[in-house]
Design an enzyme around this catalytic site. Sequence first.
Site, PDB file in Angstrom:
ATOM      1  N   ASP A 222       0.852  -1.192   0.000  1.00 47.86           N
ATOM      2  CA  ASP A 222       0.000   0.000   0.000  1.00 47.86           C
ATOM      3  C   ASP A 222       0.893   1.249   0.000  1.00 47.86           C
ATOM      4  OD1 ASP A 222      -3.125   0.761   1.096  1.00 47.86           O
ATOM      5  OD2 ASP A 222      -1.543   2.265   1.365  1.00 47.86           O
ATOM      6  N   ILE A 223       0.562   2.193  -0.879  1.00 50.38           N
ATOM      7  CA  ILE A 223       1.350   3.427  -0.947  1.00 50.38           C
ATOM      8  C   ILE A 223       1.065   4.268   0.304  1.00 50.38           C
ATOM      9  CG2 ILE A 223       1.821   5.515  -2.298  1.00 50.38           C
ATOM     10  CD1 ILE A 223       0.872   4.004  -4.768  1.00 50.38           C
ATOM     11  N   ASN A 230      -2.028  13.034  -3.535  1.00 44.47           N
ATOM     12  CA  ASN A 230      -3.045  13.413  -4.529  1.00 44.47           C
ATOM     13  C   ASN A 230      -3.573  14.819  -4.265  1.00 44.47           C
ATOM     14  OD1 ASN A 230      -3.787  11.478  -6.565  1.00 44.47           O
ATOM     15  ND2 ASN A 230      -4.328  10.105  -4.904  1.00 44.47           N
ATOM     16  N   GLU A 265      -4.806   2.243  -4.320  1.00 43.13           N
ATOM     17  CA  GLU A 265      -3.344   2.369  -4.317  1.00 43.13           C
ATOM     18  C   GLU A 265      -2.717   1.151  -3.656  1.00 43.13           C
ATOM     19  OE1 GLU A 265      -4.685   2.671  -1.067  1.00 43.13           O
ATOM     20  OE2 GLU A 265      -2.964   3.900  -0.442  1.00 43.13           O
TER      21      GLU A 265
HETATM   22  P1  GH3 Z   1      -1.947   5.306   4.286  1.00 43.34           P
HETATM   23  O1  GH3 Z   1      -0.507   5.618   4.381  1.00 43.34           O
HETATM   24  O2  GH3 Z   1      -2.553   5.022   5.601  1.00 43.34           O
HETATM   25  O3  GH3 Z   1      -2.197   4.215   3.307  1.00 43.34           O
HETATM   26  O4  GH3 Z   1      -2.668   6.641   3.759  1.00 43.34           O
HETATM   27  P2  GH3 Z   1      -3.303   6.882   2.342  1.00 43.34           P
HETATM   28  O5  GH3 Z   1      -3.530   8.343   2.221  1.00 43.34           O
HETATM   29  O6  GH3 Z   1      -2.455   6.276   1.286  1.00 43.34           O
HETATM   30  O7  GH3 Z   1      -4.599   6.027   2.423  1.00 43.34           O
HETATM   31  P3  GH3 Z   1      -6.101   6.383   2.155  1.00 43.34           P
HETATM   32  O8  GH3 Z   1      -6.818   5.065   2.127  1.00 43.34           O
HETATM   33  O9  GH3 Z   1      -6.583   7.396   3.140  1.00 43.34           O
HETATM   34  O10 GH3 Z   1      -6.148   7.044   0.736  1.00 43.34           O
HETATM   35  C1  GH3 Z   1      -5.894   6.329  -0.430  1.00 43.34           C
HETATM   36  C2  GH3 Z   1      -5.869   7.298  -1.563  1.00 43.34           C
HETATM   37  O11 GH3 Z   1      -5.517   6.677  -2.787  1.00 43.34           O
HETATM   38  C3  GH3 Z   1      -7.190   7.959  -1.806  1.00 43.34           C
HETATM   39  C4  GH3 Z   1      -7.271   8.138  -3.282  1.00 43.34           C
HETATM   40  O12 GH3 Z   1      -7.240   9.489  -3.614  1.00 43.34           O
HETATM   41  C5  GH3 Z   1      -6.012   7.487  -3.809  1.00 43.34           C
HETATM   42  N1  GH3 Z   1      -6.295   6.672  -5.006  1.00 43.34           N
HETATM   43  C6  GH3 Z   1      -6.934   5.482  -5.061  1.00 43.34           C
HETATM   44  N2  GH3 Z   1      -7.032   5.084  -6.371  1.00 43.34           N
HETATM   45  C7  GH3 Z   1      -6.438   6.035  -7.119  1.00 43.34           C
HETATM   46  C8  GH3 Z   1      -6.224   6.203  -8.532  1.00 43.34           C
HETATM   47  O13 GH3 Z   1      -6.600   5.363  -9.377  1.00 43.34           O
HETATM   48  N3  GH3 Z   1      -5.562   7.317  -8.945  1.00 43.34           N
HETATM   49  C9  GH3 Z   1      -5.136   8.258  -8.046  1.00 43.34           C
HETATM   50  N4  GH3 Z   1      -4.500   9.316  -8.504  1.00 43.34           N
HETATM   51  N5  GH3 Z   1      -5.349   8.136  -6.731  1.00 43.34           N
HETATM   52  C10 GH3 Z   1      -5.978   7.044  -6.251  1.00 43.34           C
HETATM   53 MG    MG Z   2      -2.222   4.167   1.274  1.00 43.77          MG
HETATM   54 MG    MG Z   3      -5.096   1.805   0.968  1.00 49.30          MG
END
Ligand code: GH3
Ligand code: MG
Ligand code: MG
Length: 364
Positions: A222-223, A230, A265
């Site tokens: 997980d990123i 973003n 992500e």
């Molecule tokens: P954590 O370190 O706890 O994982 O924090 P996080 O911010 O990475 O986790 P969170 O689940 O709060 O947010 C995940 C984000 O990933 C939210 C969304 O904007 C982004 N995301 C998900 N799918 C995509 C995509 O296809 N493209 C882009 N640009 N962003 C995405």
């Molecule tokens: Mg994340």
């Molecule tokens: Mg996540």
Amino acid sequence: MHDKGDNVVKNMQQNNADKWLNDVLEHLKRDGLPPTPNNYAVYYHYYSGENPNLKMAMDLLISQHEKLTQDQCEALYRSHLGLEAEHDMLREANAAIEIEVSKVLAAIDSSASDADKFNKTLDTFSGKLNTSISLEQIREAVTKVVSETRVMSQQNQRLQTQLSQTTQQLTEVRYNLDQVHKESQTDPLTGVGNRKFFNTALVDRIDEAKETNTPLTLLMIDIDHFKKFNDSYGHLIGDQVLRLVARTLVENLKGRDVIARFGGEEFVILLPQTRIEDAEKVANQLRINLSTKQIKRRSTQETLGAITISIGAAELYAGEETDGFISRADEALYKAKETGRNRVVAEPITPEQIEEIQGKFQTE
Ligand code: GH3
Ligand code: MG
Ligand code: MG
């Protein structure tokens, strides 16, 4: 008894699929439409009658316009056939293709038996030559051989034309079907496998691990703080990061490893024949490799910093189900997040978890 019944049903399905394949290809040709998978699916369902709504809509169009246009065919596809239907279609079309190929093989067989007949005529002829016959009889026999030679050569030519036409058409249909299949398993943003691909691969790899009695480790990735990234730089740059992560995974793993986007992500990796200790090393290499890459805004070359990932790893325990396996990797990932991110957590299975799996075994 059971087998016999199955065979009857199978034969009936094959005969139908065989007939529909011809009808579909002929109808598409009549309407001047290429045999693309979607066009094929629409006409195939029309002939098989499996989808009564599609049949009614298509009958109406035919009664109004006689021939369907590409746009009309696409509209029918969109409104009546979803991904599920496509899946069925792939299976049925493949069966139909096998039948078409066996028909071609049968045609070759029959042409060989024609050639046999021809050889016999020649034998009779040479036999006649050995006996004392009149000049008139020789002329007659030669005429017969010449005319049979002509028939044979015409038949061969017809067969060849038919074969090459069929082959070309089948190659095209099969190629298109393969493309659809590949697309339906690929994540369009990053080009790695999608969730559907992962689900199938997971079951396959678990079976393989059981059969060969080899280890299998799952990495859940997980990123870190991606939402913030973003929010700061926009979704388009976020997408660029997702592609970079996928590329880093692909470039640093072996061909036999399974890489997929699990969603959002998150990515998943299956490492066959790999114990958790070795998987931990692989995961750390991936993590470090990615963290050394600087993200740049393409338009201005401005440096936006590095991206980090957290990884949870779990090794398959004998008798474990897919859900439990994924949950354990997920729990490890959660720990990696909790304990500071940008790290790998690879914990061996706990005695409690083993007990839970064994408990399930006994109740089943
Ligand atoms: P954590 O370190 O706890 O994982 O924090 P996080 O911010 O990475 O986790 P969170 O689940 O709060 O947010 C995940 C984000 O990933 C939210 C969304 O904007 C982004 N995301 C998900 N799918 C995509 C995509 O296809 N493209 C882009 N640009 N962003 C995405
Ligand atoms: Mg994340
Ligand atoms: Mg996540």
